[in-house]
Design a protein around this motif. Structure first.
Motif, PDB file in Angstrom:
ATOM      1  N   ARG A  12       0.712  -1.434   0.185  1.00 20.36           N
ATOM      2  CA  ARG A  12      -0.042   0.109   0.354  1.00 20.36           C
ATOM      3  C   ARG A  12       0.652   1.100   0.159  1.00 20.36           C
ATOM      4  O   ARG A  12       0.174   2.272  -0.421  1.00 20.36           O
ATOM      5  CB  ARG A  12      -0.480   0.237   1.523  1.00 20.36           C
ATOM      6  CG  ARG A  12      -2.051   1.065   0.804  1.00 20.36           C
ATOM      7  CD  ARG A  12      -2.469   1.108   2.081  1.00 20.36           C
ATOM      8  NE  ARG A  12      -1.350   1.532   3.476  1.00 20.36           N
ATOM      9  CZ  ARG A  12      -1.213   3.414   3.585  1.00 20.36           C
ATOM     10  NH1 ARG A  12      -1.429   3.888   2.818  1.00 20.36           N
ATOM     11  NH2 ARG A  12      -0.014   2.524   4.793  1.00 20.36           N
ATOM     12  N   GLN A  13       2.069   1.314   0.756  1.00 23.94           N
ATOM     13  CA  GLN A  13       2.863   1.764   0.828  1.00 23.94           C
ATOM     14  C   GLN A  13       3.823   2.385  -0.221  1.00 23.94           C
ATOM     15  O   GLN A  13       3.903   3.906  -0.809  1.00 23.94           O
ATOM     16  CB  GLN A  13       3.907   2.160   2.463  1.00 23.94           C
ATOM     17  CG  GLN A  13       2.876   2.615   3.471  1.00 23.94           C
ATOM     18  CD  GLN A  13       3.855   2.055   4.142  1.00 23.94           C
ATOM     19  OE1 GLN A  13       4.909   1.794   4.814  1.00 23.94           O
ATOM     20  NE2 GLN A  13       3.542   2.371   5.625  1.00 23.94           N
ATOM     21  N   LEU A  14       3.577   1.212  -0.732  1.00 21.54           N
ATOM     22  CA  LEU A  14       5.096   1.359  -2.351  1.00 21.54           C
ATOM     23  C   LEU A  14       4.304   1.644  -3.643  1.00 21.54           C
ATOM     24  O   LEU A  14       4.714   2.817  -3.895  1.00 21.54           O
ATOM     25  CB  LEU A  14       5.546   0.500  -2.708  1.00 21.54           C
ATOM     26  CG  LEU A  14       6.248  -0.236  -3.498  1.00 21.54           C
ATOM     27  CD1 LEU A  14       7.414   1.318  -4.127  1.00 21.54           C
ATOM     28  CD2 LEU A  14       6.244  -1.122  -4.196  1.00 21.54           C
ATOM     29  N   LYS A  15       2.364   1.674  -3.310  1.00 21.51           N
ATOM     30  CA  LYS A  15       1.585   2.604  -4.729  1.00 21.51           C
ATOM     31  C   LYS A  15       1.502   4.244  -4.542  1.00 21.51           C
ATOM     32  O   LYS A  15       1.570   4.561  -5.228  1.00 21.51           O
ATOM     33  CB  LYS A  15       0.455   1.985  -4.724  1.00 21.51           C
ATOM     34  CG  LYS A  15      -0.015   0.057  -4.932  1.00 21.51           C
ATOM     35  CD  LYS A  15      -1.533  -0.086  -4.866  1.00 21.51           C
ATOM     36  CE  LYS A  15      -1.482  -1.808  -4.968  1.00 21.51           C
ATOM     37  NZ  LYS A  15      -2.647  -2.088  -4.872  1.00 21.51           N
ATOM     38  N   GLN A  16       1.340   3.798  -3.687  1.00 22.67           N
ATOM     39  CA  GLN A  16       1.366   5.596  -2.616  1.00 22.67           C
ATOM     40  C   GLN A  16       3.295   5.970  -3.148  1.00 22.67           C
ATOM     41  O   GLN A  16       2.842   7.466  -3.689  1.00 22.67           O
ATOM     42  CB  GLN A  16       1.057   5.478  -0.697  1.00 22.67           C
ATOM     43  CG  GLN A  16       1.108   7.526  -1.011  1.00 22.67           C
ATOM     44  CD  GLN A  16       0.112   8.007  -1.160  1.00 22.67           C
ATOM     45  OE1 GLN A  16      -1.335   7.501  -1.962  1.00 22.67           O
ATOM     46  NE2 GLN A  16      -0.286   9.121  -1.391  1.00 22.67           N
ATOM     47  N   TYR A  17       4.190   5.599  -2.825  1.00 21.86           N
ATOM     48  CA  TYR A  17       5.034   6.416  -3.494  1.00 21.86           C
ATOM     49  C   TYR A  17       5.631   6.593  -4.713  1.00 21.86           C
ATOM     50  O   TYR A  17       5.733   7.737  -5.837  1.00 21.86           O
ATOM     51  CB  TYR A  17       6.311   5.321  -2.268  1.00 21.86           C
ATOM     52  CG  TYR A  17       7.108   5.627  -3.226  1.00 21.86           C
ATOM     53  CD1 TYR A  17       7.769   6.481  -2.201  1.00 21.86           C
ATOM     54  CD2 TYR A  17       8.241   5.567  -4.104  1.00 21.86           C
ATOM     55  CE1 TYR A  17       9.597   7.372  -2.283  1.00 21.86           C
ATOM     56  CE2 TYR A  17       9.524   5.240  -4.000  1.00 21.86           C
ATOM     57  CZ  TYR A  17      10.440   6.432  -3.385  1.00 21.86           C
ATOM     58  OH  TYR A  17      11.717   6.856  -4.006  1.00 21.86           O
ATOM     59  N   ILE A  18       4.556   4.566  -5.246  1.00 17.58           N
ATOM     60  CA  ILE A  18       5.413   5.106  -7.110  1.00 17.58           C
ATOM     61  C   ILE A  18       4.270   6.182  -7.590  1.00 17.58           C
ATOM     62  O   ILE A  18       4.659   6.960  -8.620  1.00 17.58           O
ATOM     63  CB  ILE A  18       4.469   3.992  -7.059  1.00 17.58           C
ATOM     64  CG1 ILE A  18       5.573   3.205  -7.083  1.00 17.58           C
ATOM     65  CG2 ILE A  18       4.792   3.659  -9.195  1.00 17.58           C
ATOM     66  CD1 ILE A  18       5.543   0.871  -7.105  1.00 17.58           C
ATOM     67  N   ASN A  19       3.193   6.087  -6.668  1.00 19.86           N
ATOM     68  CA  ASN A  19       2.248   7.111  -8.187  1.00 19.86           C
ATOM     69  C   ASN A  19       1.022   7.970  -6.612  1.00 19.86           C
ATOM     70  O   ASN A  19      -0.047   7.314  -6.576  1.00 19.86           O
ATOM     71  CB  ASN A  19       1.016   6.637  -9.164  1.00 19.86           C
ATOM     72  CG  ASN A  19       0.630   7.019  -9.821  1.00 19.86           C
ATOM     73  OD1 ASN A  19       0.046   8.057  -9.816  1.00 19.86           O
ATOM     74  ND2 ASN A  19      -0.437   5.929 -10.807  1.00 19.86           N
ATOM     75  N   PRO A  20       1.965   8.735  -5.762  1.00 23.84           N
ATOM     76  CA  PRO A  20       0.934   9.574  -4.902  1.00 23.84           C
ATOM     77  C   PRO A  20      -0.251   9.887  -5.473  1.00 23.84           C
ATOM     78  O   PRO A  20      -1.327   9.974  -4.292  1.00 23.84           O
ATOM     79  CB  PRO A  20       1.977  10.604  -4.518  1.00 23.84           C
ATOM     80  CG  PRO A  20       3.293  11.038  -5.555  1.00 23.84           C
ATOM     81  CD  PRO A  20       2.891   9.534  -6.439  1.00 23.84           C
ATOM     82  N   ILE A 113      14.058   1.114  -0.259  1.00 23.94           N
ATOM     83  CA  ILE A 113      13.010   1.638   0.232  1.00 23.94           C
ATOM     84  C   ILE A 113      12.861   1.015   1.230  1.00 23.94           C
ATOM     85  O   ILE A 113      11.936   0.067   1.255  1.00 23.94           O
ATOM     86  CB  ILE A 113      11.640   1.748  -1.243  1.00 23.94           C
ATOM     87  CG1 ILE A 113      12.672   2.584  -1.750  1.00 23.94           C
ATOM     88  CG2 ILE A 113      10.726   3.012  -0.369  1.00 23.94           C
ATOM     89  CD1 ILE A 113      11.680   2.613  -3.032  1.00 23.94           C
ATOM     90  N   ALA A 114      12.117   1.980   2.203  1.00 22.60           N
ATOM     91  CA  ALA A 114      11.934   1.730   3.608  1.00 22.60           C
ATOM     92  C   ALA A 114      11.348   2.590   4.187  1.00 22.60           C
ATOM     93  O   ALA A 114      10.910   3.639   4.160  1.00 22.60           O
ATOM     94  CB  ALA A 114      12.502   1.131   4.559  1.00 22.60           C
ATOM     95  N   PRO A 115       9.511   2.492   5.009  1.00 27.67           N
ATOM     96  CA  PRO A 115       8.761   2.875   5.481  1.00 27.67           C
ATOM     97  C   PRO A 115       9.323   4.154   6.279  1.00 27.67           C
ATOM     98  O   PRO A 115      10.213   3.251   7.504  1.00 27.67           O
ATOM     99  CB  PRO A 115       7.688   2.599   6.060  1.00 27.67           C
ATOM    100  CG  PRO A 115       8.374   1.448   6.191  1.00 27.67           C
ATOM    101  CD  PRO A 115       9.207   0.788   5.108  1.00 27.67           C
TER     102      PRO A 115
END
Length: 160
Positions: A12-20, A113-115
């Motif tokens: 979920r966080q990666l999707k937000q990172y890739i395409n906010p 990449i990490a939160p």
């Protein structure tokens, strides 16, 4: 959280990172499979394509970025994923705690990449460009196939 929940949260966080901003000009696909039904089959959790521009040569000079999610040391050591050779750049997506334990095992060109403490993804190790093992047309086709599969699943859910 258990391994499955951590993986879901990292995704979920990666999707937000890739395409906010949910921009349709950001090109990525999930669970991109290569060499299907062969002994060399492999899957990339997330694959992103960044064309230099929209010209023919700009597309051909585009950059592929692979993101591999690993929720634990055991997940990293499972033998699944870690297909660092497919894309121009590759990132491990994990927690800082897991990276601290396995970071030294990554090839020198693989980033991480990490939160952070607020749940925002951040690069803790930059990826370096590395020669990819697949041609652009194959990677784009596999991304298209994976995206199409996800659309099919979504349409099926909507028509229930």
């Amino acid at each position: 959280m258990n391994r499955k929940e951590i993986t879901a949260e990292l995704s979920r966080q990666l999707k937000q990172y890739i395409n906010p901003f949910n921009d349709p000009r950001i090109y990525y696909a999930t669970e991109v499979t290569f060499d299907y039904a062969t002994n060399n089959e492999c899957r990339i959790d997330y694959m992103q394509f960044k064309p230099r521009n929209n010209s023919v040569s700009g597309i051909e000079q585009g950059l592929f970025i692979a993101y591999e999610i690993k929720s634990s040391v055991e997940d990293f050591n499972s033998g699944h994923g870690c297909n660092w050779h497919i894309a121009d750049k590759s990132y491990l997506v994990t927690t800082e705690e897991v990276f601290a334990q396995i970071g030294y095992l990554l090839p020198h060109w693989v980033g991480c990449i990490a939160p952070d403490s607020r749940g925002n993804m951040r690069v803790i190790k930059n990826a370096k460009i590395h020669d990819r093992s697949k041609p652009i047309n194959e990677i784009l086709l596999m991304m298209f196939r994976s995206s199409n599969r996800e659309l099919y699943k979504l349409r099926k859910e909507l028509h229930k």
